[in-house]
Design a protein around this motif. Structure first.
Motif, PDB file in Angstrom:
ATOM      1  N   VAL A 226       0.833  -1.211   0.000  1.00  0.00           N
ATOM      2  CA  VAL A 226       0.000   0.000   0.000  1.00  0.00           C
ATOM      3  C   VAL A 226       0.866   1.259   0.000  1.00  0.00           C
ATOM      4  CG1 VAL A 226      -1.648   1.343   1.363  1.00  0.00           C
ATOM      5  CG2 VAL A 226      -1.994  -1.106   1.066  1.00  0.00           C
ATOM      6  N   LEU A 227       1.898   1.288   0.832  1.00  0.00           N
ATOM      7  CA  LEU A 227       2.759   2.465   0.911  1.00  0.00           C
ATOM      8  C   LEU A 227       3.492   2.704  -0.413  1.00  0.00           C
ATOM      9  CD1 LEU A 227       4.269   2.037   4.505  1.00  0.00           C
ATOM     10  CD2 LEU A 227       2.570   3.706   3.749  1.00  0.00           C
ATOM     11  N   TYR A 228       4.036   1.659  -0.991  1.00  0.00           N
ATOM     12  CA  TYR A 228       4.772   1.841  -2.245  1.00  0.00           C
ATOM     13  C   TYR A 228       3.846   2.128  -3.424  1.00  0.00           C
ATOM     14  CZ  TYR A 228       9.414   0.814  -0.489  1.00  0.00           C
ATOM     15  OH  TYR A 228      10.623   0.883   0.166  1.00  0.00           O
ATOM     16  N   LEU A 229       2.600   1.672  -3.383  1.00  0.00           N
ATOM     17  CA  LEU A 229       1.643   2.059  -4.419  1.00  0.00           C
ATOM     18  C   LEU A 229       1.358   3.550  -4.364  1.00  0.00           C
ATOM     19  CD1 LEU A 229      -0.963  -0.868  -4.480  1.00  0.00           C
ATOM     20  CD2 LEU A 229       0.675  -0.235  -6.255  1.00  0.00           C
ATOM     21  N   HIS A 230       1.212   4.088  -3.147  1.00  0.00           N
ATOM     22  CA  HIS A 230       1.025   5.535  -2.996  1.00  0.00           C
ATOM     23  C   HIS A 230       2.258   6.293  -3.504  1.00  0.00           C
ATOM     24  CE1 HIS A 230      -2.837   6.006  -0.964  1.00  0.00           C
ATOM     25  NE2 HIS A 230      -2.558   4.949  -0.232  1.00  0.00           N
ATOM     26  N   ILE A 231       3.425   5.778  -3.182  1.00  0.00           N
ATOM     27  CA  ILE A 231       4.664   6.420  -3.646  1.00  0.00           C
ATOM     28  C   ILE A 231       4.735   6.405  -5.172  1.00  0.00           C
ATOM     29  CG2 ILE A 231       7.181   6.193  -3.682  1.00  0.00           C
ATOM     30  CD1 ILE A 231       6.975   5.092  -0.811  1.00  0.00           C
ATOM     31  N   TRP A 232       4.436   5.277  -5.767  1.00  0.00           N
ATOM     32  CA  TRP A 232       4.483   5.152  -7.224  1.00  0.00           C
ATOM     33  C   TRP A 232       3.496   6.104  -7.892  1.00  0.00           C
ATOM     34  CZ3 TRP A 232       0.930   2.259 -10.604  1.00  0.00           C
ATOM     35  CH2 TRP A 232       1.410   2.140 -11.901  1.00  0.00           C
ATOM     36  N   ARG A 233       2.292   6.178  -7.349  1.00  0.00           N
ATOM     37  CA  ARG A 233       1.282   7.073  -7.925  1.00  0.00           C
ATOM     38  C   ARG A 233       1.705   8.529  -7.798  1.00  0.00           C
ATOM     39  NH1 ARG A 233      -4.615   7.135  -5.275  1.00  0.00           N
ATOM     40  NH2 ARG A 233      -3.359   8.133  -3.648  1.00  0.00           N
ATOM     41  N   THR A 234       2.285   8.896  -6.668  1.00  0.00           N
ATOM     42  CA  THR A 234       2.731  10.278  -6.474  1.00  0.00           C
ATOM     43  C   THR A 234       3.858  10.632  -7.434  1.00  0.00           C
ATOM     44  OG1 THR A 234       2.108  10.169  -4.129  1.00  0.00           O
ATOM     45  CG2 THR A 234       3.632  11.911  -4.789  1.00  0.00           C
ATOM     46  N   LYS A 325      16.828  21.534  -7.007  1.00  0.00           N
ATOM     47  CA  LYS A 325      15.638  20.811  -6.563  1.00  0.00           C
ATOM     48  C   LYS A 325      15.424  19.555  -7.387  1.00  0.00           C
ATOM     49  CE  LYS A 325      10.684  21.429  -5.782  1.00  0.00           C
ATOM     50  NZ  LYS A 325       9.528  22.365  -5.896  1.00  0.00           N
ATOM     51  N   SER A 326      15.666  19.659  -8.701  1.00  0.00           N
ATOM     52  CA  SER A 326      15.509  18.497  -9.570  1.00  0.00           C
ATOM     53  C   SER A 326      16.488  17.394  -9.199  1.00  0.00           C
ATOM     54  CB  SER A 326      15.704  18.913 -11.023  1.00  0.00           C
ATOM     55  OG  SER A 326      15.606  17.795 -11.875  1.00  0.00           O
ATOM     56  N   LYS A 327      17.723  17.755  -8.866  1.00  0.00           N
ATOM     57  CA  LYS A 327      18.712  16.758  -8.462  1.00  0.00           C
ATOM     58  C   LYS A 327      18.294  16.067  -7.179  1.00  0.00           C
ATOM     59  CE  LYS A 327      22.789  18.796 -10.681  1.00  0.00           C
ATOM     60  NZ  LYS A 327      24.132  19.386 -10.457  1.00  0.00           N
ATOM     61  N   ARG A 328      17.774  16.853  -6.219  1.00  0.00           N
ATOM     62  CA  ARG A 328      17.314  16.249  -4.958  1.00  0.00           C
ATOM     63  C   ARG A 328      16.163  15.285  -5.205  1.00  0.00           C
ATOM     64  NH1 ARG A 328      17.780  21.612  -3.009  1.00  0.00           N
ATOM     65  NH2 ARG A 328      15.502  21.819  -3.050  1.00  0.00           N
ATOM     66  N   GLU A 329      15.244  15.684  -6.090  1.00  0.00           N
ATOM     67  CA  GLU A 329      14.109  14.815  -6.388  1.00  0.00           C
ATOM     68  C   GLU A 329      14.566  13.533  -7.074  1.00  0.00           C
ATOM     69  OE1 GLU A 329      11.597  17.274  -8.708  1.00  0.00           O
ATOM     70  OE2 GLU A 329      10.701  18.301  -6.982  1.00  0.00           O
ATOM     71  N   GLN A 330      15.501  13.658  -8.020  1.00  0.00           N
ATOM     72  CA  GLN A 330      16.012  12.471  -8.698  1.00  0.00           C
ATOM     73  C   GLN A 330      16.730  11.547  -7.726  1.00  0.00           C
ATOM     74  OE1 GLN A 330      18.429  13.809 -11.942  1.00  0.00           O
ATOM     75  NE2 GLN A 330      16.717  14.694 -13.089  1.00  0.00           N
ATOM     76  N   LYS A 331      17.511  12.121  -6.815  1.00  0.00           N
ATOM     77  CA  LYS A 331      18.207  11.317  -5.820  1.00  0.00           C
ATOM     78  C   LYS A 331      17.219  10.602  -4.910  1.00  0.00           C
ATOM     79  CE  LYS A 331      21.619  11.584  -2.096  1.00  0.00           C
ATOM     80  NZ  LYS A 331      22.491  12.485  -1.304  1.00  0.00           N
ATOM     81  N   ALA A 332      16.146  11.318  -4.511  1.00  0.00           N
ATOM     82  CA  ALA A 332      15.128  10.706  -3.651  1.00  0.00           C
ATOM     83  C   ALA A 332      14.434   9.564  -4.370  1.00  0.00           C
ATOM     84  CB  ALA A 332      14.110  11.760  -3.223  1.00  0.00           C
ATOM     85  N   ARG A 333      14.159   9.742  -5.671  1.00  0.00           N
ATOM     86  CA  ARG A 333      13.502   8.673  -6.425  1.00  0.00           C
ATOM     87  C   ARG A 333      14.423   7.472  -6.601  1.00  0.00           C
ATOM     88  NH1 ARG A 333      11.025  13.000  -9.500  1.00  0.00           N
ATOM     89  NH2 ARG A 333      12.692  12.899 -11.061  1.00  0.00           N
ATOM     90  N   ARG A 334      15.711   7.727  -6.855  1.00  0.00           N
ATOM     91  CA  ARG A 334      16.656   6.610  -6.992  1.00  0.00           C
ATOM     92  C   ARG A 334      16.788   5.843  -5.684  1.00  0.00           C
ATOM     93  NH1 ARG A 334      19.803  10.359 -10.080  1.00  0.00           N
ATOM     94  NH2 ARG A 334      21.043  10.803  -8.209  1.00  0.00           N
ATOM     95  N   THR A 335      16.862   6.575  -4.576  1.00  0.00           N
ATOM     96  CA  THR A 335      16.951   5.917  -3.267  1.00  0.00           C
ATOM     97  C   THR A 335      15.691   5.112  -2.981  1.00  0.00           C
ATOM     98  OG1 THR A 335      18.347   7.715  -2.429  1.00  0.00           O
ATOM     99  CG2 THR A 335      17.299   6.286  -0.800  1.00  0.00           C
ATOM    100  N   THR A 336      14.538   5.692  -3.311  1.00  0.00           N
ATOM    101  CA  THR A 336      13.280   4.979  -3.109  1.00  0.00           C
ATOM    102  C   THR A 336      13.229   3.711  -3.942  1.00  0.00           C
ATOM    103  OG1 THR A 336      12.134   7.073  -2.657  1.00  0.00           O
ATOM    104  CG2 THR A 336      10.773   5.181  -3.252  1.00  0.00           C
ATOM    105  N   PHE A 337      13.674   3.790  -5.197  1.00  0.00           N
ATOM    106  CA  PHE A 337      13.686   2.609  -6.061  1.00  0.00           C
ATOM    107  C   PHE A 337      14.624   1.538  -5.510  1.00  0.00           C
ATOM    108  CE2 PHE A 337      15.488   0.332  -9.762  1.00  0.00           C
ATOM    109  CZ  PHE A 337      14.325  -0.275 -10.209  1.00  0.00           C
ATOM    110  N   MET A 338      15.784   1.941  -5.003  1.00  0.00           N
ATOM    111  CA  MET A 338      16.725   0.989  -4.424  1.00  0.00           C
ATOM    112  C   MET A 338      16.113   0.277  -3.220  1.00  0.00           C
ATOM    113  SD  MET A 338      20.464   1.766  -2.729  1.00  0.00           S
ATOM    114  CE  MET A 338      19.713   2.540  -1.273  1.00  0.00           C
ATOM    115  N   LEU A 339      15.502   1.033  -2.332  1.00  0.00           N
ATOM    116  CA  LEU A 339      14.903   0.436  -1.139  1.00  0.00           C
ATOM    117  C   LEU A 339      13.688  -0.414  -1.508  1.00  0.00           C
ATOM    118  CD1 LEU A 339      15.198   3.517   1.230  1.00  0.00           C
ATOM    119  CD2 LEU A 339      16.638   1.481   1.192  1.00  0.00           C
TER     120      LEU A 339
END
Length: 420
Positions: A226-234, A325-339
């Motif tokens: 459920v949590l990762y579905l919300h993350i993916w949709r966002t 800001k774009s770099k921070r967002e990309q880094k956050a998405r990469r970290t999220t994908f890794m986890l």
């Protein structure tokens, strides 16, 4: 049976009307069964040995790099915790399981059996609890960026609660597990294995405990999904809005340039050269803008240079802020994908184990008389969840560029030191 623990059996073969009596040593016979079983499940033992080596070395590297090279963050706290739990598995649970497989008929150390069972359960529960904390942290960062985020202290508290909960869930292993009698083809010779204690065979307690663990696993997986579905949709929504905003910004810029050009022409050419007098705007693909009158006299865009120079600094600053800001967002998405990959591997690695456990619970005698090949496959997939202990460092290497660079630097340093 004699005093030296030798047992006499009658091998009823007829030789000149006599009966030949054969004496068998029980320990030697059980050891021969151990050797035969170990040879049958040799692929499983090799698999566990490989997991042990890769997991031990990989998780030590993860602990060193994340503690020495990465700044303090919630992600570092969770990653190091997972690595420590996996090290516990590689140092205690896997060697203990290999020893249990090797001594399948002669495992007599009851205390060691209880400790190994507890460590195995604890590491599994702790990893699952930490993965829930990771999913919650990712959800807050991606879906609720303006809300109060998980702090370093909160992450440490979450890790502590995960460990305490895992201890609470795993302590029944000290009671339920112990020496289980293993029957052989000789009624007077029985082996012992590390499994559910004989006292609880046929009772409801093992079923209740295993059912409780299975229910926890299902709930945990559901929460994580459920949590990762919300993350993916966002993330998808954010990417779509960003593309739409870029398109609107481009169109708005062109419209603003048109208005500026027409206003400047009107102020320099007099009332007869108003926009209604027939000016035509031409915007070329390379960005060059030219206004032509009906008389065919072009008027260049030199008047707007002053406006461009005034806004150049502010636009550069905005671009810098957006780029950061774009770099921070990309880094956050990469970290999220890794986890997310770590969580996915954890769940998938448990599916074969849970399937076999459920089948064994429903049909208790299904796996009692298996062929050697089926026995090898059964024991291999029954331990599929150990893959999780060695997979995390590999995932970090694939998904985290800085981790790869630090690993390369570490290897270069180690080999350089050895050569010198």
């Amino acid at each position: 049976m004699s005093d030296d623990n030798n047992v006499s059996y009658l091998d009823r073969t007829t030789t000149s009307g006599n009966v030949t009596t054969t004496t068998i040593n029980a320990d030697e016979y059980l050891q021969s069964l151990n050797d035969e079983f170990a040879l049958t499940i040799l692929p499983t033992i090799v698999f566990l040995a490989a997991i042990l080596v890769v997991g031990f070395v990989g998780n030590i590297i993860v602990c060193y790099i994340y503690l020495a090279k990465f700044k303090v963050s919630t992600t570092r706290c969770f990653v190091v915790t997972l690595a420590l739990v996996d090290l516990l598995t590689c140092c205690i649970a896997i060697p203990g399981d290999v020893f249990d497989l090797r001594e399948n008929y002669t495992f007599r150390n009851v205390a060691l059996c209880k400790v190994l069972s507890f460590c195995n359960s604890f590491s599994t529960m702790a990893s699952g609890a930490v993965l829930i904390a990771i999913a919650t942290d990712r959800y807050m960062k991606i879906c609720k960026p303006l809300a109060k985020q998980m702090s370093i202290t909160s992450a440490k508290v979450a890790v502590g609660l995960s460990c305490v909960t895992s201890v609470f869930v795993s302590w029944p292993n000290f009671i339920l597990y112990g020496a289980r009698t293993v029957l052989t083809e000789y009624p007077d010779i029985n082996g012992t294995d590390c499994s559910t204690d004989d006292r609880f065979i046929g009772t409801i307690y093992p079923l209740l405990y295993n059912g409780f663990q299975f229910l926890l696993f299902i709930i945990s997986v559901f929460v994580i999904i459920v949590l990762y579905l919300h993350i993916w949709r966002t993330v998808l929504k954010h990417v779509g809005l960003k593309e739409k905003k870029t398109e609107l910004t481009s169109n708005k810029y062109i419209q603003q340039r048109v208005r500026i050009l027409l206003a400047n022409v009107s102020s320099t050419s007099g009332s007869e050269m108003t926009p209604s007098a027939g000016k035509e705007l031409e915007v070329s693909k390379d960005g060059t803008r030219t206004i032509s009158t009906r008389l065919g006299e072009p008027i260049t865009d030199s008047v707007t240079n002053e406006c461009d120079s005034k806004t150049q600094t502010s636009k550069a600053k905005r671009r810098t802020v957006k780029r950061s800001k774009s770099k921070r967002e990309q880094k956050a998405r990469r970290t999220t994908f890794m986890l997310f990959l770590i969580t996915l591997v954890f769940v998938l690695s448990f599916l074969p184990h849970l399937g076999l456990m459920a089948a064994r619970g429903i049909h208790k005698v299904m796996f009692d008389s298996l062929s050697p090949g089926a026995t090898a496959a059964y024991n291999f997939f029954l331990r599929s969840y150990f893959i999780n202990s060695a997979s995390n460092p590999i995932i970090y290497g694939f998904c985290n560029l800085r981790f790869r660079m630090e690993c390369k630097a570490l290897f270069v340093q180690v080999f350089h030191t050895r050569r010198t």
